[in-house]
Design a protein around this motif. Structure first.
Motif, PDB file in Angstrom:
ATOM      1  N   PHE A 145      -6.146 -14.892   1.984  1.00  0.00           N
ATOM      2  CA  PHE A 145      -6.991 -15.496   3.007  1.00  0.00           C
ATOM      3  C   PHE A 145      -6.316 -16.735   3.573  1.00  0.00           C
ATOM      4  N   GLY A 146      -5.354 -16.532   4.465  1.00  0.00           N
ATOM      5  CA  GLY A 146      -4.656 -17.657   5.063  1.00  0.00           C
ATOM      6  C   GLY A 146      -5.401 -18.237   6.250  1.00  0.00           C
ATOM      7  N   ALA A 147      -5.730 -17.374   7.205  1.00  0.00           N
ATOM      8  CA  ALA A 147      -6.415 -17.818   8.423  1.00  0.00           C
ATOM      9  C   ALA A 147      -7.203 -16.653   8.998  1.00  0.00           C
ATOM     10  N   ALA A 148      -8.186 -16.980   9.809  1.00  0.00           N
ATOM     11  CA  ALA A 148      -9.021 -15.935  10.408  1.00  0.00           C
ATOM     12  C   ALA A 148      -8.220 -15.058  11.370  1.00  0.00           C
ATOM     13  N   LYS A 149      -7.154 -15.598  11.958  1.00  0.00           N
ATOM     14  CA  LYS A 149      -6.449 -14.889  13.034  1.00  0.00           C
ATOM     15  C   LYS A 149      -5.631 -13.679  12.579  1.00  0.00           C
ATOM     16  N   GLU A 150      -5.442 -13.506  11.267  1.00  0.00           N
ATOM     17  CA  GLU A 150      -4.665 -12.358  10.789  1.00  0.00           C
ATOM     18  C   GLU A 150      -5.087 -12.018   9.368  1.00  0.00           C
ATOM     19  N   ILE A 151      -5.321 -10.735   9.125  1.00  0.00           N
ATOM     20  CA  ILE A 151      -5.624 -10.264   7.777  1.00  0.00           C
ATOM     21  C   ILE A 151      -4.306  -9.839   7.149  1.00  0.00           C
ATOM     22  N   ASP A 152      -3.871 -10.568   6.129  1.00  0.00           N
ATOM     23  CA  ASP A 152      -2.601 -10.297   5.450  1.00  0.00           C
ATOM     24  C   ASP A 152      -2.856  -9.677   4.090  1.00  0.00           C
ATOM     25  N   PHE A 153      -1.994  -8.730   3.714  1.00  0.00           N
ATOM     26  CA  PHE A 153      -2.071  -8.207   2.354  1.00  0.00           C
ATOM     27  C   PHE A 153      -0.719  -7.685   1.903  1.00  0.00           C
ATOM     28  N   ASP A 154      -0.563  -7.634   0.589  1.00  0.00           N
ATOM     29  CA  ASP A 154       0.652  -7.135  -0.054  1.00  0.00           C
ATOM     30  C   ASP A 154       0.325  -5.830  -0.746  1.00  0.00           C
ATOM     31  N   LEU A 155       1.348  -5.032  -0.935  1.00  0.00           N
ATOM     32  CA  LEU A 155       1.223  -3.787  -1.683  1.00  0.00           C
ATOM     33  C   LEU A 155       2.490  -3.590  -2.480  1.00  0.00           C
ATOM     34  N   SER A 156       2.425  -2.790  -3.515  1.00  0.00           N
ATOM     35  CA  SER A 156       3.597  -2.512  -4.338  1.00  0.00           C
ATOM     36  C   SER A 156       4.148  -1.141  -3.991  1.00  0.00           C
ATOM     37  N   LEU A 157       5.390  -1.114  -3.530  1.00  0.00           N
ATOM     38  CA  LEU A 157       6.010   0.171  -3.198  1.00  0.00           C
ATOM     39  C   LEU A 157       6.206   1.033  -4.434  1.00  0.00           C
ATOM     40  N   ARG A 158       6.268   0.423  -5.593  1.00  0.00           N
ATOM     41  CA  ARG A 158       6.441   1.212  -6.822  1.00  0.00           C
ATOM     42  C   ARG A 158       5.226   2.115  -7.087  1.00  0.00           C
ATOM     43  N   GLU A 159       4.104   1.807  -6.443  1.00  0.00           N
ATOM     44  CA  GLU A 159       2.895   2.614  -6.605  1.00  0.00           C
ATOM     45  C   GLU A 159       2.824   3.769  -5.606  1.00  0.00           C
ATOM     46  N   ILE A 160       3.760   3.796  -4.645  1.00  0.00           N
ATOM     47  CA  ILE A 160       3.736   4.829  -3.600  1.00  0.00           C
ATOM     48  C   ILE A 160       5.087   5.536  -3.627  1.00  0.00           C
ATOM     49  N   GLN A 161       5.199   6.562  -4.453  1.00  0.00           N
ATOM     50  CA  GLN A 161       6.489   7.213  -4.634  1.00  0.00           C
ATOM     51  C   GLN A 161       6.431   8.743  -4.545  1.00  0.00           C
ATOM     52  N   ASP A 162       5.391   9.278  -3.908  1.00  0.00           N
ATOM     53  CA  ASP A 162       5.326  10.724  -3.688  1.00  0.00           C
ATOM     54  C   ASP A 162       4.325  11.007  -2.572  1.00  0.00           C
ATOM     55  N   GLN A 163       4.225  12.266  -2.165  1.00  0.00           N
ATOM     56  CA  GLN A 163       3.362  12.631  -1.041  1.00  0.00           C
ATOM     57  C   GLN A 163       1.895  12.309  -1.316  1.00  0.00           C
ATOM     58  N   GLU A 164       1.425  12.561  -2.529  1.00  0.00           N
ATOM     59  CA  GLU A 164       0.020  12.294  -2.840  1.00  0.00           C
ATOM     60  C   GLU A 164      -0.313  10.816  -2.654  1.00  0.00           C
ATOM     61  N   ARG A 165       0.533   9.955  -3.187  1.00  0.00           N
ATOM     62  CA  ARG A 165       0.297   8.509  -3.059  1.00  0.00           C
ATOM     63  C   ARG A 165       0.462   8.045  -1.613  1.00  0.00           C
ATOM     64  N   LEU A 166       1.430   8.632  -0.900  1.00  0.00           N
ATOM     65  CA  LEU A 166       1.611   8.305   0.510  1.00  0.00           C
ATOM     66  C   LEU A 166       0.356   8.666   1.300  1.00  0.00           C
ATOM     67  N   ASP A 167      -0.214   9.826   1.010  1.00  0.00           N
ATOM     68  CA  ASP A 167      -1.449  10.234   1.683  1.00  0.00           C
ATOM     69  C   ASP A 167      -2.587   9.256   1.386  1.00  0.00           C
ATOM     70  N   GLU A 168      -2.693   8.787   0.137  1.00  0.00           N
ATOM     71  CA  GLU A 168      -3.724   7.809  -0.226  1.00  0.00           C
ATOM     72  C   GLU A 168      -3.515   6.500   0.533  1.00  0.00           C
ATOM     73  N   PHE A 169      -2.267   6.072   0.607  1.00  0.00           N
ATOM     74  CA  PHE A 169      -1.936   4.835   1.323  1.00  0.00           C
ATOM     75  C   PHE A 169      -2.277   4.968   2.804  1.00  0.00           C
ATOM     76  N   CYS A 170      -1.868   6.071   3.415  1.00  0.00           N
ATOM     77  CA  CYS A 170      -2.173   6.291   4.830  1.00  0.00           C
ATOM     78  C   CYS A 170      -3.688   6.342   5.049  1.00  0.00           C
ATOM     79  N   GLY A 171      -4.402   6.968   4.120  1.00  0.00           N
ATOM     80  CA  GLY A 171      -5.860   7.017   4.212  1.00  0.00           C
ATOM     81  C   GLY A 171      -6.472   5.627   4.194  1.00  0.00           C
TER      82      GLY A 171
END
Length: 167
Positions: free
Chosen positions: A92-118
């Motif tokens: 929560f830095g500022a109202a003007k932009e919603i920022d977030f981080d994610l771990s690429l180690r958690e997205i390493q196949d089609q199933e996880r990619l589909d969940e991420f895209c969802g």
């Protein structure tokens, strides 16, 4: 429903050695109302979440209360698990932009990619805004590599890094 992205076409974008293990994502051009809409979506979807300020875990306040904190206060974070093994950390830095981080180690196949895209699709559709991802060293709003675009209603590759082919 067909996949937005195919793992074999985008696996380089999820390579922690190339992109950094914790790339940044954002929803640009937001307001306090967009932050509140995000909080409401997290609760309505029943995603597991944890709100904290520094090391203290607290009940989820309103976006207005979070963004009105004193500048020298502990940095608030909202950890959201849209699926059991996939964590998004909103800052929560500022109202003007919603920022977030994610771990690429958690997205390493089609199933996880589909969940991420969802997840990106749900957030983008709910807010009616793009949701963009950049490498760990990039700024998503300035140099996105992929994201949900409302005009396409899909997650797409936006600006592949040099050396990527077949996109």
């Amino acid at each position: 429903m067909a996949a937005d992205l195919l793992w074999d076409d985008v696996r380089e974008l999820f390579d922690p050695d190339l992109m950094g293990s914790l790339p940044d994502a954002c929803v640009p051009d937001t307001s306090m109302a967009d932050w509140q809409a995000l909080l409401d979506l997290v609760v309505a979807r029943g995603w597991r979440f944890e709100y904290s300020e520094g090391e203290r875990v607290l009940p989820l306040p309103t976006a207005a209360a979070i963004l009105a904190r004193k500048p020298d206060s502990e940095c608030p974070a909202l950890r959201v698990w849209p699926s059991p093994d996939m964590l998004m950390i909103f800052r929560f830095g500022a109202a003007k932009e919603i920022d977030f981080d994610l771990s690429l180690r958690e997205i390493q196949d089609q199933e996880r990619l589909d969940e991420f895209c969802g997840f990106l699709r749900e957030v983008g559709r709910h807010l009616g805004k793009p949701v963009l991802m950049a490498s760990e060293m990039g700024k998503p709003a300035e140099h996105p590599v992929l994201g949900f675009l409302p005009e396409t209603d899909r997650v797409v590759v936006i600006d592949p890094p040099p050396g990527m082919v077949n996109l």
